[in-house]
Every structure is written in C-alpha cells, then in structure tokens.
Design a protein around this motif. Structure first.
Motif, PDB file in Angstrom:
ATOM      1  N   ASN A 183       4.441  -9.833  -2.534  1.00  0.00           N
ATOM      2  CA  ASN A 183       5.025  -8.535  -2.204  1.00  0.00           C
ATOM      3  C   ASN A 183       3.954  -7.521  -1.830  1.00  0.00           C
ATOM      4  OD1 ASN A 183       7.598  -9.532  -2.761  1.00  0.00           O
ATOM      5  ND2 ASN A 183       7.522  -8.904  -4.905  1.00  0.00           N
ATOM      6  N   MET A 184       2.783  -7.646  -2.420  1.00  0.00           N
ATOM      7  CA  MET A 184       1.683  -6.746  -2.072  1.00  0.00           C
ATOM      8  C   MET A 184       1.308  -6.871  -0.601  1.00  0.00           C
ATOM      9  SD  MET A 184      -0.930  -6.840  -5.327  1.00  0.00           S
ATOM     10  CE  MET A 184      -2.095  -5.777  -4.475  1.00  0.00           C
ATOM     11  N   GLU A 185       1.312  -8.086  -0.089  1.00  0.00           N
ATOM     12  CA  GLU A 185       0.982  -8.289   1.327  1.00  0.00           C
ATOM     13  C   GLU A 185       2.026  -7.642   2.228  1.00  0.00           C
ATOM     14  OE1 GLU A 185      -0.820 -12.410   2.311  1.00  0.00           O
ATOM     15  OE2 GLU A 185       0.335 -12.711   0.450  1.00  0.00           O
ATOM     16  N   ALA A 186       3.289  -7.722   1.828  1.00  0.00           N
ATOM     17  CA  ALA A 186       4.340  -7.096   2.628  1.00  0.00           C
ATOM     18  C   ALA A 186       4.224  -5.582   2.602  1.00  0.00           C
ATOM     19  CB  ALA A 186       5.710  -7.532   2.117  1.00  0.00           C
ATOM     20  N   ALA A 187       3.807  -5.038   1.469  1.00  0.00           N
ATOM     21  CA  ALA A 187       3.769  -3.582   1.294  1.00  0.00           C
ATOM     22  C   ALA A 187       2.513  -2.944   1.864  1.00  0.00           C
ATOM     23  CB  ALA A 187       3.873  -3.247  -0.195  1.00  0.00           C
ATOM     24  N   SER A 188       1.401  -3.625   1.766  1.00  0.00           N
ATOM     25  CA  SER A 188       0.113  -3.028   2.140  1.00  0.00           C
ATOM     26  C   SER A 188       0.082  -2.675   3.626  1.00  0.00           C
ATOM     27  CB  SER A 188      -1.015  -4.006   1.821  1.00  0.00           C
ATOM     28  OG  SER A 188      -2.260  -3.442   2.152  1.00  0.00           O
ATOM     29  N   GLY A 189      -0.118  -1.392   3.916  1.00  0.00           N
ATOM     30  CA  GLY A 189      -0.242  -0.929   5.288  1.00  0.00           C
ATOM     31  C   GLY A 189       1.058  -0.850   6.064  1.00  0.00           C
ATOM     32  N   ALA A 190       2.207  -1.092   5.420  1.00  0.00           N
ATOM     33  CA  ALA A 190       3.486  -1.045   6.138  1.00  0.00           C
ATOM     34  C   ALA A 190       3.881   0.397   6.439  1.00  0.00           C
ATOM     35  CB  ALA A 190       4.578  -1.722   5.319  1.00  0.00           C
ATOM     36  N   ASP A 191       4.231   0.669   7.677  1.00  0.00           N
ATOM     37  CA  ASP A 191       4.734   2.001   8.026  1.00  0.00           C
ATOM     38  C   ASP A 191       6.101   2.227   7.374  1.00  0.00           C
ATOM     39  OD1 ASP A 191       2.762   2.971  10.280  1.00  0.00           O
ATOM     40  OD2 ASP A 191       3.215   0.875  10.704  1.00  0.00           O
ATOM     41  N   TYR A 192       6.913   1.180   7.397  1.00  0.00           N
ATOM     42  CA  TYR A 192       8.211   1.200   6.737  1.00  0.00           C
ATOM     43  C   TYR A 192       8.292  -0.035   5.845  1.00  0.00           C
ATOM     44  CZ  TYR A 192       9.380   4.448  10.511  1.00  0.00           C
ATOM     45  OH  TYR A 192       9.382   5.494  11.385  1.00  0.00           O
TER      46      TYR A 192
ATOM     47  N   LYS B 212       0.694   7.812   0.372  1.00  0.00           N
ATOM     48  CA  LYS B 212       1.650   8.913   0.516  1.00  0.00           C
ATOM     49  C   LYS B 212       2.314   8.956   1.886  1.00  0.00           C
ATOM     50  CE  LYS B 212      -1.908  12.335   1.768  1.00  0.00           C
ATOM     51  NZ  LYS B 212      -1.387  12.556   3.148  1.00  0.00           N
ATOM     52  N   ASP B 213       1.714   8.327   2.885  1.00  0.00           N
ATOM     53  CA  ASP B 213       2.264   8.390   4.235  1.00  0.00           C
ATOM     54  C   ASP B 213       3.257   7.277   4.537  1.00  0.00           C
ATOM     55  OD1 ASP B 213       0.749  10.658   4.975  1.00  0.00           O
ATOM     56  OD2 ASP B 213      -1.002   9.384   5.319  1.00  0.00           O
ATOM     57  N   GLN B 214       3.345   6.285   3.679  1.00  0.00           N
ATOM     58  CA  GLN B 214       4.269   5.191   3.912  1.00  0.00           C
ATOM     59  C   GLN B 214       5.694   5.590   3.517  1.00  0.00           C
ATOM     60  OE1 GLN B 214       1.297   2.389   1.821  1.00  0.00           O
ATOM     61  NE2 GLN B 214       2.540   0.977   3.035  1.00  0.00           N
ATOM     62  N   ILE B 215       6.657   4.905   4.118  1.00  0.00           N
ATOM     63  CA  ILE B 215       8.068   5.182   3.832  1.00  0.00           C
ATOM     64  C   ILE B 215       8.714   3.937   3.248  1.00  0.00           C
ATOM     65  CG2 ILE B 215      10.314   5.841   4.776  1.00  0.00           C
ATOM     66  CD1 ILE B 215       8.857   7.335   6.989  1.00  0.00           C
ATOM     67  N   VAL B 216       9.237   4.071   2.028  1.00  0.00           N
ATOM     68  CA  VAL B 216       9.987   3.001   1.379  1.00  0.00           C
ATOM     69  C   VAL B 216      11.468   3.272   1.561  1.00  0.00           C
ATOM     70  CG1 VAL B 216      10.707   2.132  -0.888  1.00  0.00           C
ATOM     71  CG2 VAL B 216       8.282   2.213  -0.305  1.00  0.00           C
ATOM     72  N   ILE B 217      12.197   2.245   1.997  1.00  0.00           N
ATOM     73  CA  ILE B 217      13.651   2.353   2.169  1.00  0.00           C
ATOM     74  C   ILE B 217      14.314   1.416   1.177  1.00  0.00           C
ATOM     75  CG2 ILE B 217      15.614   2.042   3.724  1.00  0.00           C
ATOM     76  CD1 ILE B 217      12.363   2.240   5.443  1.00  0.00           C
ATOM     77  N   SER B 218      15.053   1.982   0.238  1.00  0.00           N
ATOM     78  CA  SER B 218      15.822   1.177  -0.712  1.00  0.00           C
ATOM     79  C   SER B 218      17.241   1.028  -0.185  1.00  0.00           C
ATOM     80  CB  SER B 218      15.850   1.849  -2.084  1.00  0.00           C
ATOM     81  OG  SER B 218      16.825   1.242  -2.912  1.00  0.00           O
ATOM     82  N   ILE B 219      17.755  -0.200  -0.221  1.00  0.00           N
ATOM     83  CA  ILE B 219      19.140  -0.425   0.221  1.00  0.00           C
ATOM     84  C   ILE B 219      20.052  -0.694  -0.981  1.00  0.00           C
ATOM     85  CG2 ILE B 219      18.321  -1.308   2.438  1.00  0.00           C
ATOM     86  CD1 ILE B 219      19.281  -4.118   1.429  1.00  0.00           C
ATOM     87  N   THR B 220      19.587  -0.335  -2.166  1.00  0.00           N
ATOM     88  CA  THR B 220      20.274  -0.676  -3.415  1.00  0.00           C
ATOM     89  C   THR B 220      20.838   0.575  -4.072  1.00  0.00           C
ATOM     90  OG1 THR B 220      18.679  -2.469  -3.676  1.00  0.00           O
ATOM     91  CG2 THR B 220      20.028  -1.920  -5.592  1.00  0.00           C
ATOM     92  N   SER B 221      22.162   0.691  -4.159  1.00  0.00           N
ATOM     93  CA  SER B 221      22.770   1.940  -4.600  1.00  0.00           C
ATOM     94  C   SER B 221      22.482   2.361  -6.029  1.00  0.00           C
ATOM     95  CB  SER B 221      24.279   1.952  -4.355  1.00  0.00           C
ATOM     96  OG  SER B 221      24.875   0.742  -4.369  1.00  0.00           O
ATOM     97  N   PRO B 222      22.395   1.484  -7.047  1.00  0.00           N
ATOM     98  CA  PRO B 222      22.192   1.986  -8.410  1.00  0.00           C
ATOM     99  C   PRO B 222      20.772   2.492  -8.702  1.00  0.00           C
ATOM    100  CG  PRO B 222      23.159  -0.221  -8.433  1.00  0.00           C
ATOM    101  CD  PRO B 222      22.667   0.028  -7.066  1.00  0.00           C
ATOM    102  N   VAL B 223      19.836   2.283  -7.792  1.00  0.00           N
ATOM    103  CA  VAL B 223      18.466   2.757  -8.006  1.00  0.00           C
ATOM    104  C   VAL B 223      18.348   4.152  -7.417  1.00  0.00           C
ATOM    105  CG1 VAL B 223      16.024   2.327  -7.612  1.00  0.00           C
ATOM    106  CG2 VAL B 223      17.589   0.402  -7.928  1.00  0.00           C
TER     107      VAL B 223
END
Length: 277
Positions: A56-65, A88-99
């Motif tokens: 998961n770190m590889e997927a997250a590192s440097g991802a714009d989204y 701080k410049d990255q954007i995380v998109i959660s698709i999970t409603s209870p979070v």
C-alpha cells in the motif's frame, strides 16, 4: 500524474474500468495495491500499462490522487501503513461511507474527500455523492468534479445525509433490481412468457422510465397519472401494488440506518481505540 488505488475489489475495479473507458485516466498513470494478487493480475490484463504493486505504501507514495477502496474495518491498518509517506498536497478519496472525513483528516496529513460511487457508474450513469474535506482548494474540488463527471452526475451532499443518499443512489440499484426480478418472475409464472423476453422488456422499461423522469422533469406521481386512467387496468393494478408495498421502503431505511449507526461506532472504535484509552 500518478493515481493510486488501494483495494481492487468490486468497487475499486469498477471505478478503474469506468475511468479508463471514459478517458479520464490512462492505465499507465494508475498504480494499484491489493491483498489478492489475482485481482491485480486481472486488472493488469484488462488495462495494459496499469501497474500492480505489492504494498500500500507503493500505491500511496507520490500519488496525486489516492483512492481508498477498502472495507471500513480495514482503514486503520491501511492508514498506519501509508500515513508516513503522504504529504499535504496529495488528495485521498475515500469511497466508504461509515469512515468520517474528520477522522481521516485527524489521522492523515493530506487533503481528503469522501465520494460515494454507484455500481451504475460502470456504464457512465447514476450519481456520485460528494463530501468535501476542509483542506481542499477550489482547484482540487474542480478537478475531482471533472474526473467523476466523466462517469456519473456528481451531487454534493452533507455528510450527515450520506446514509439515506447512499440508500437511494448506491443501494437503490439492488432494491429496484429486486422488485424488477419479482415483476419478471410474475410475468413468466402467470403467462409462460420467455424469461429472456420479459427481462428485456423490463430493462428497457426501467431505462425509459428514468430518462422520461429526468429529461422531461416528470415526477413519480405525474408519471403514474400519465400511464393510468381512473377505472383502468393500470389504476386497478397500482392500487394492489400500493397496498402490498406500503411502508416497505420505510422498513428498508430503518434497517440500513440501524446498521449504519452500528458501523459508525465500530469504525470509530477501530480508528481511535489506542489514542482514546
């Protein structure tokens, strides 16, 4: 551009396919991690250029989204794995409603949005439910809006209404499919019509009904009035249907909201159990 996906289950895979088909994402820009390698292999075969990664770190590192497409109770584990590589410049998109957005903003250093898709986004239809985090700029919101407009109709909601909005837009296809299945079964059982024919007729009817209501601003009540006349066959059948289903969707909503309240408590405990003890 790097677009990360953590989770390659039904909804993660659906979104990747929908965005690629719509031209909103290029496979070469997409990096995906999953606990199940076979899902990554399937995605890579379907979208040549897509990059499967082992952590998961590889997927997250440097991802714009970065799309978090994991189950609610898996969020804390994922957050612990990726928080140190997010900026701080990255954007995380959660698709999970209870979070909750506030929980993610407390635990992550980046920008956060919660966007709830629907299975019908796979064919470029239906809504996507938008809830904005506090750190997003106007430019960030515009970019996300444009991205999801390629596969859906984005609609902004308040987070407190995410459950009922999801009931309509995300669970709704299953609810209507359940009713449609019963309609098809009844046609087959009562007349001997071929199931394939009944299914084709029912699907075209549902598609046309939605288009009529949206494109001609026709309310459900107005549509019923268009089809039925007093004393006619449709009017008599509608009365039977109303009696048979009266209160059914209230019970459906009571059930989903009760389950959602339980999920909220469980997720909150899983995210903050160590910090708040």
């Amino acid at each position: 551009m790097k677009i990360g996906f953590i989770g390659a289950g039904s909804m993660g895979s659906l979104l990747i396919g929908a965005f690629v088909r719509a031209g909103a994402m290029r496979p070469g820009d997409i990096v995906v991690s999953s606990r199940t390698y076979s899902k990554l292999s399937t995605l890579a075969d379907q979208h040549p250029g897509l990059q499967p990664v082992s952590t998961n770190m590889e997927a997250a590192s440097g991802a714009d989204y970065l799309f978090l497409c994991v189950k609610p109770m898996d969020f804390r584990k994922v957050i612990d794995e990726i928080s140190s590589v997010l900026t701080k410049d990255q954007i995380v998109i959660s698709i999970t409603s209870p979070v909750k957005i506030s929980s993610l903003e407390e635990l992550l250093p980046c920008k956060v949005a919660k966007i709830i898709p629907s299975v019908v986004n796979a064919v470029g239809s239906g809504a996507s439910l938008f809830m904005w985090g506090n750190r997003l700029s106007d430019e960030d919101q515009t970019a996300l809006w444009k991205m999801f407009s390629s596969i859906s109709r984005p609609i902004v909601i308040i987070e407190d209404e995410v459950r009922v909005a999801s009931d309509i837009s995300s669970c709704g296809p299953a609810f209507l499919a359940c009713l449609l299945e019963q309609f098809i079964d009844a046609a087959v059982m009562s007349t001997g019509m071929e199931r394939e024919t009944a299914t084709e007729l029912a699907c075209e009817m549902m598609l046309g009904t939605a288009r009529l209501m949206l494109e001609q601003s026709c309310s459900p009540s107005e549509l019923q009035a268009k089809v039925s006349v007093p004393g006619g066959i449709t009017a008599a059948a509608l009365e039977v249907l109303r009696k048979s289903t009266r209160g059914a969707f209230l019970q459906v909503l009571y059930t989903t909201h009760e389950k959602f309240a339980e999920d909220l408590d469980r997720v909150d405990s899983s995210l903050f159990s160590s910090e708040r003890t």
